[in-house]
Design a protein around this motif. Structure first.
Motif, short mmCIF file in Angstrom:
data_model
loop_
_atom_site.label_atom_id
_atom_site.label_comp_id
_atom_site.label_asym_id
_atom_site.label_seq_id
_atom_site.Cartn_x
_atom_site.Cartn_y
_atom_site.Cartn_z
N VAL A 12 93.34 2.96 3.41
CA VAL A 12 94.09 3.40 2.22
C VAL A 12 93.18 4.26 1.35
O VAL A 12 91.96 4.12 1.37
N LYS A 17 96.53 1.08 -5.97
CA LYS A 17 97.88 1.59 -5.74
C LYS A 17 98.51 0.91 -4.52
O LYS A 17 99.68 0.53 -4.53
N SER A 18 97.72 0.74 -3.46
CA SER A 18 98.22 0.10 -2.25
C SER A 18 98.53 -1.38 -2.48
O SER A 18 99.51 -1.90 -1.95
N TYR A 22 102.14 -3.16 -1.52
CA TYR A 22 102.31 -4.30 -0.62
C TYR A 22 102.83 -5.53 -1.35
O TYR A 22 103.52 -6.35 -0.75
N LEU A 50 93.56 -4.13 4.05
CA LEU A 50 93.62 -2.76 3.54
C LEU A 50 92.21 -2.36 3.12
O LEU A 50 91.59 -3.04 2.31
N GLU A 52 89.85 0.64 1.49
CA GLU A 52 89.76 1.92 0.80
C GLU A 52 88.66 2.74 1.47
O GLU A 52 87.49 2.35 1.46
N ASP A 119 103.64 3.53 3.80
CA ASP A 119 102.98 3.12 2.56
C ASP A 119 102.53 4.38 1.82
O ASP A 119 102.75 5.50 2.31
N ASP A 121 99.88 5.91 1.63
CA ASP A 121 98.93 6.73 2.36
C ASP A 121 99.46 7.26 3.68
O ASP A 121 98.71 7.81 4.48
#
Length: 151
Positions: A12, A17-18, A22, A50, A52, A119, A121
């Motif tokens: 991500v 933000k992710s 979720y 996830l 980054e 999602d 991304d």
């Protein structure tokens, strides 16, 4: 020996933000560090990590950056509305508009219902449920509504 899938991972761009995305799917944060978060899919049985990272720029391919979440058949019928209520756009890659989804796919010799989305991304996500295992016969992809009307 093997009883299921315990974990899968996605890259991500912006972890915070992710995390919010979720959470909208109803997943619970299990563990979080500066550039990593795990969400329970089924607590104690499976989770998604996830990360980054700049690897989020790796082009999508079905063998990369894709996860299918299993749902019950009872929930598949309202999956489109559930996603839309959360402001999540349904993918139409197979030429079926949102109103003709969920889809029924022939993964010969099995039949599954599925709906695809992304999602923030661009990771490919899917809600999926088996309809028939060891199905004999061929058919073209169709909507779940069409499949149910042929029963």
């Amino acid at each position: 020996m093997i009883k299921g899938l315990y974990e899968a991972h996605l890259p991500v761009r912006n972890l915070l933000k992710s995390i919010e995305f979720y959470k909208k799917l109803g997943l619970e944060v299990a563990y979080q560090k500066e550039k990593l978060a795990f969400f329970w899919i089924e607590k104690g049985h499976s989770w998604i990590g996830l990360w980054e990272t700049d690897k989020v720029d790796t082009p999508y391919h079905p063998s990369l950056r894709h996860i299918a979440f299993q749902v019950d058949i009872e929930n598949m019928g309202n999956a489109k509305e559930w996603l839309e209520q959360k402001g999540i756009k349904i993918k139409t890659d197979f030429g079926f508009p949102p109103e003709k989804q969920p889809l029924v796919l022939s993964n010969n010799p099995h039949v599954h219902a599925a709906i695809y989305f992304q999602d923030p991304d661009g990771n490919s996500l899917e809600l999926m449920t088996p309809l028939k295992l060891d199905f004999e016969g061929e058919f073209h992809m169709m909507s779940l509504e069409e499949w149910n009307s042929k029963k």
